[in-house]
Design an enzyme around this catalytic site. Structure first.
Site, PDB file in Angstrom:
ATOM      1  N   ASP A  10      23.553   6.477  -9.809  1.00  0.00           N
ATOM      2  CA  ASP A  10      24.891   6.389  -9.191  1.00  0.00           C
ATOM      3  C   ASP A  10      24.896   6.254  -7.665  1.00  0.00           C
ATOM      4  OD1 ASP A  10      25.503   6.863 -11.834  1.00  0.00           O
ATOM      5  OD2 ASP A  10      26.651   8.684 -11.509  1.00  0.00           O
ATOM      6  N   LYS A 108      27.990   4.139 -17.423  1.00  0.00           N
ATOM      7  CA  LYS A 108      28.379   5.354 -18.141  1.00  0.00           C
ATOM      8  C   LYS A 108      29.753   5.814 -17.680  1.00  0.00           C
ATOM      9  CE  LYS A 108      25.825   8.152 -14.883  1.00  0.00           C
ATOM     10  NZ  LYS A 108      27.026   8.802 -14.302  1.00  0.00           N
ATOM     11  N   CYS A 153      25.131  14.300 -11.909  1.00  0.00           N
ATOM     12  CA  CYS A 153      24.526  13.245 -12.728  1.00  0.00           C
ATOM     13  C   CYS A 153      23.004  13.264 -12.700  1.00  0.00           C
ATOM     14  CB  CYS A 153      25.109  11.891 -12.345  1.00  0.00           C
ATOM     15  SG  CYS A 153      26.847  11.790 -12.856  1.00  0.00           S
TER      16      CYS A 153
HETATM   17  C1  VGL Z   1      29.246  12.154 -10.705  1.00  0.00           C
HETATM   18  C2  VGL Z   1      31.107  13.475 -10.732  1.00  0.00           C
HETATM   19  C3  VGL Z   1      31.801  12.521 -11.427  1.00  0.00           C
HETATM   20  C4  VGL Z   1      27.822  11.976 -10.259  1.00  0.00           C
HETATM   21  C5  VGL Z   1      29.919  11.181 -11.403  1.00  0.00           C
HETATM   22  O1  VGL Z   1      27.365  10.821 -10.149  1.00  0.00           O
HETATM   23  O2  VGL Z   1      27.145  13.012 -10.026  1.00  0.00           O
HETATM   24  N1  VGL Z   1      29.831  13.298 -10.381  1.00  0.00           N
HETATM   25  N2  VGL Z   1      31.206  11.367 -11.753  1.00  0.00           N
END
Ligand code: VGL
Ligand code: ZN
Length: 204
Positions: A10, A108, A153
């Site tokens: 991410d 995701k 994540c």
């Molecule tokens: C994430 C919160 C919501 C992350 C993704 O990448 O850690 N955290 N969506």
């Protein structure tokens, strides 16, 4: 032959300073992540990828604020600001990320009713993303995880990785955390107890 992969979690605009769910220093890790990409044969990226109105957004729950927790059919769920909406600028990878070498991008969080922190399973801990099968079929048994956010994540991906039988290392110097209600300490401890190798090369 045992193969290794780097999993970059991410590393998207919305998790970097100026983004909708900015992680402090999120952009600082880009040069190091790029070095690791250069040095690793197999590279996989994950991309948080939510439809508008996603159930993890506080804005989808009248009266609720970001960072509150609600009970979902699959368990407790932290509510977030709207972020990483499919196709938005915020959902793009950081512009400095050397992403072209990636052999796979796992998206995701694309189901409205369920969030997905882990690269392996959605937050019901049952619905697979397909990543474990992909890695196993390719003979990859060892992974290094980097990216955002350490305590969400990255951590849930690492925990699922060891559960799925992978050797997993988290390079903490190539991650940054959110740290909500001491979540960073909690998740570092959970990873350590689960057999995830935690490494920090920042003084090298
Ligand atoms: C994430 C919160 C919501 C992350 C993704 O990448 O850690 N955290 N969506
Ligand atoms: Zn998300």
């Amino acid at each position: 032959m045992a193969e290794e992969a780097l999993i970059v979690i991410d590393l998207q605009n919305d998790f970097c300073p100026g983004g909708a769910l900015a992680v402090a220093g999120g952009d600082e890790i880009v040069p190091l992540v790029n070095d690791l990409i250069r040095r690793t044969e197999h590279v996989v990226l994950t991309q948080d990828w939510h439809p508008a109105g996603h159930s993890s957004f506080a804005s989808s729950h009248p009266g609720k604020q970001p960072f509150e927790t609600i009970e979902m059919p699959y368990g407790p769920q932290t509510l977030w600001p709207d972020h990483c909406i499919q196709g938005s600028l915020g959902s793009d990878f950081h512009s400095g990320l050397a992403w072209t070498k990636a052999e796979l991008v796992i998206r995701k969080g694309f189901r409205t009713a369920i969030d997905s922190y882990s690269a392996f399973f959605e937050n019901d801990h049952k619905t697979p993303t397909g990543l474990a099968g992909y890695l196993k079929e390719r003979g990859i048994d060892t992974i290094t995880l980097v990216g955002l956010a350490t305590d969400f994540c990255v951590a849930y991906s690492a925990l699922d990785a060891v559960k799925q039988g992978f050797k997993a290392t988290v390079r903490l110097d190539a991650c940054r955390g959110i740290d909500l209600n001491r979540s960073l300490d909690t998740m570092l401890k959970r990873m350590q107890d689960a057999g995830v190798t935690l490494e920090d090369h920042s003084s090298e």
